[in-house]
Every structure is written in C-alpha cells, then in structure tokens.
Design a protein around this motif. Structure first.
Motif, PDB file in Angstrom:
ATOM      1  N   ARG A  28      -4.915  56.912  57.054  1.00  0.00           N
ATOM      2  CA  ARG A  28      -4.831  57.939  55.999  1.00  0.00           C
ATOM      3  C   ARG A  28      -3.393  58.092  55.508  1.00  0.00           C
ATOM      4  O   ARG A  28      -3.164  58.259  54.304  1.00  0.00           O
ATOM      5  CB  ARG A  28      -5.339  59.286  56.525  1.00  0.00           C
ATOM      6  CG  ARG A  28      -6.815  59.307  56.876  1.00  0.00           C
ATOM      7  CD  ARG A  28      -7.703  59.575  55.696  1.00  0.00           C
ATOM      8  NE  ARG A  28      -7.591  60.935  55.214  1.00  0.00           N
ATOM      9  CZ  ARG A  28      -8.400  61.466  54.289  1.00  0.00           C
ATOM     10  NH1 ARG A  28      -9.384  60.722  53.764  1.00  0.00           N
ATOM     11  NH2 ARG A  28      -8.237  62.681  53.882  1.00  0.00           N
ATOM     12  N   HIS A  69     -10.469  54.043  49.994  1.00  0.00           N
ATOM     13  CA  HIS A  69     -11.032  55.120  50.817  1.00  0.00           C
ATOM     14  C   HIS A  69     -10.649  54.883  52.270  1.00  0.00           C
ATOM     15  O   HIS A  69     -10.636  53.738  52.724  1.00  0.00           O
ATOM     16  CB  HIS A  69     -12.560  55.108  50.710  1.00  0.00           C
ATOM     17  CG  HIS A  69     -13.227  55.837  51.847  1.00  0.00           C
ATOM     18  ND1 HIS A  69     -13.360  57.205  51.872  1.00  0.00           N
ATOM     19  CD2 HIS A  69     -13.736  55.392  53.023  1.00  0.00           C
ATOM     20  CE1 HIS A  69     -13.946  57.570  53.001  1.00  0.00           C
ATOM     21  NE2 HIS A  69     -14.185  56.478  53.713  1.00  0.00           N
ATOM     22  N   ASP A 109     -11.722  60.208  57.366  1.00  0.00           N
ATOM     23  CA  ASP A 109     -10.833  61.345  57.620  1.00  0.00           C
ATOM     24  C   ASP A 109     -10.852  61.841  59.061  1.00  0.00           C
ATOM     25  O   ASP A 109     -10.112  62.766  59.401  1.00  0.00           O
ATOM     26  CB  ASP A 109     -11.119  62.487  56.632  1.00  0.00           C
ATOM     27  CG  ASP A 109     -12.551  62.999  56.705  1.00  0.00           C
ATOM     28  OD1 ASP A 109     -13.266  62.686  57.692  1.00  0.00           O
ATOM     29  OD2 ASP A 109     -12.956  63.710  55.775  1.00  0.00           O
TER      30      ASP A 109
HETATM   31 MG    MG Z   1     -12.746  61.591  52.105  1.00  0.00          MG
END
Ligand code: MG
Ligand code: GTP
Length: 149
Positions: free
Chosen positions: A85, A115, A118
């Motif tokens: 991320r 993408h 998370d």
């Molecule tokens: Mg997301």
C-alpha cells in the motif's frame, strides 16, 4: 508468509505500464506467486469491491473495471500488505508522493492505475476470489538469502 493481492487496472494496461508496476515489486524483493491477465466480469468486480457498494461511484467503478483487461497478481513477503500500500501511494494520486506508483504515473482518483489489498484479511479474500490454490506457485527464489537475514 504474508501475501497480498495487487491488480494492475485497465488504465495502466492500456497505457503500457504493466512492466513498470511489476518492476517496482520485483526490485523491492517481494516474490511473485501468481499472475494472470483477464477481462473480469461485472459480477467479479461487484464482489471484489463489495465493501464499497453503498458509495455513489460504485456502479461506475464496477462497469469501468470490466471494460478492458486487468493484470491480477499475488505477491509474497514480510509485511507485503502494508508495504504494498505504501508503494502504491494514496487512493487519490494528487495526494501521493513522487516515488510512489500513483505519485509517479497518474493524476485522477478514478484512474489510479493499481489496486492493493488493505489488510491481511482482505488480501486472503481477494486472492481466493481471483485465484484457485493450484494457480499459486510454491517456490524459493535463488536470491532469498540475500534479501532476508
Ligand atoms: Mg481498497
Ligand atoms: P484500491 O487499492 O483500488 O482498493 O484503492 P483504495 O483501497 O486506495 O481505495 P478504496 O478501496 O476506498 O476505493 C477503491 C477504488 O475506487 C479506488 O482505487 C478508486 O479508483 C475508486 N474511488 C475511490 N474513491 C473514489 C471517488 O471518490 N471517486 C471516484 N470516481 N472513484 C473513487
């Protein structure tokens, strides 16, 4: 070991950024465990983005993602969910620092090129949604001992 689901979105495939995005994860030292290019159905993306169902951009997002090929990948390594991320940058490319993937290659939130899962829990759900167990490669890269002490 920890795994994450990284997807190169239709905009990045169309713009010829697939190699550059894969390169970031390879050069970092993470291990590629699975990869495929596919035009996903709206049903698949509806499930993939199910947690966003109530948001106003959801229908448009699902339709957009199903228009054109994406590249779905599983990457493995220590802390790969959180670090992945950080490597992607913020959801809004305008808030992403240069040096991040979104900070370097895109401008708008609805065209943010990649993408990343998370959390470890959503990574496991997304990997199961996109890949059969038989598609995941169990292997030891020859450089492992030079990446981990
Ligand atoms: Mg997301
Ligand atoms: P992903 O890694 O793609 O899941 O992005 P994220 O986790 O940083 O953001 P989130 O899961 O909240 O949103 C999923 C995707 O929906 C984002 O990557 C954007 O492409 C899109 N999105 C999020 N917020 C907006 C918005 O306000 N407007 C539009 N048009 N798209 C949005």
């Amino acid at each position: 070991t920890e795994r994450t689901f990284i997807m190169i979105k239709p905009d990045a495939v169309q713009r010829g950024l697939v190699g550059k995005i894969i390169c970031r994860f390879e050069e970092k030292g993470f291990k590629l465990v699975a990869m495929k290019q596919k035009i996903g159905s709206k049903e698949l993306f509806a499930k993939h983005y199910e947690s966003l169902k109530k948001l106003k951009f959801y229908d448009g997002l699902v339709a957009y993602m199903a228009t054109s090929p994406v590249v779905a990948m599983v990457w493995e390594g220590l802390g790969v969910v959180k670090t992945g991320r950080l490597m992607l940058g913020e959801t809004d490319p305008a808030k992403s620092l240069p040096g991040t993937i979104r900070g370097d290659y895109c401008i708008e939130i609805g065209r943010n090129i990649c993408h990343g899962s998370d959390s470890v829990a959503s990574a496991n759900d997304e990997i199961a949604l996109w890949f059969d167990d038989s598609e995941l490669c169990h292997w030891t890269p020859s450089n492992s001992a030079w990446i981990y002490e």
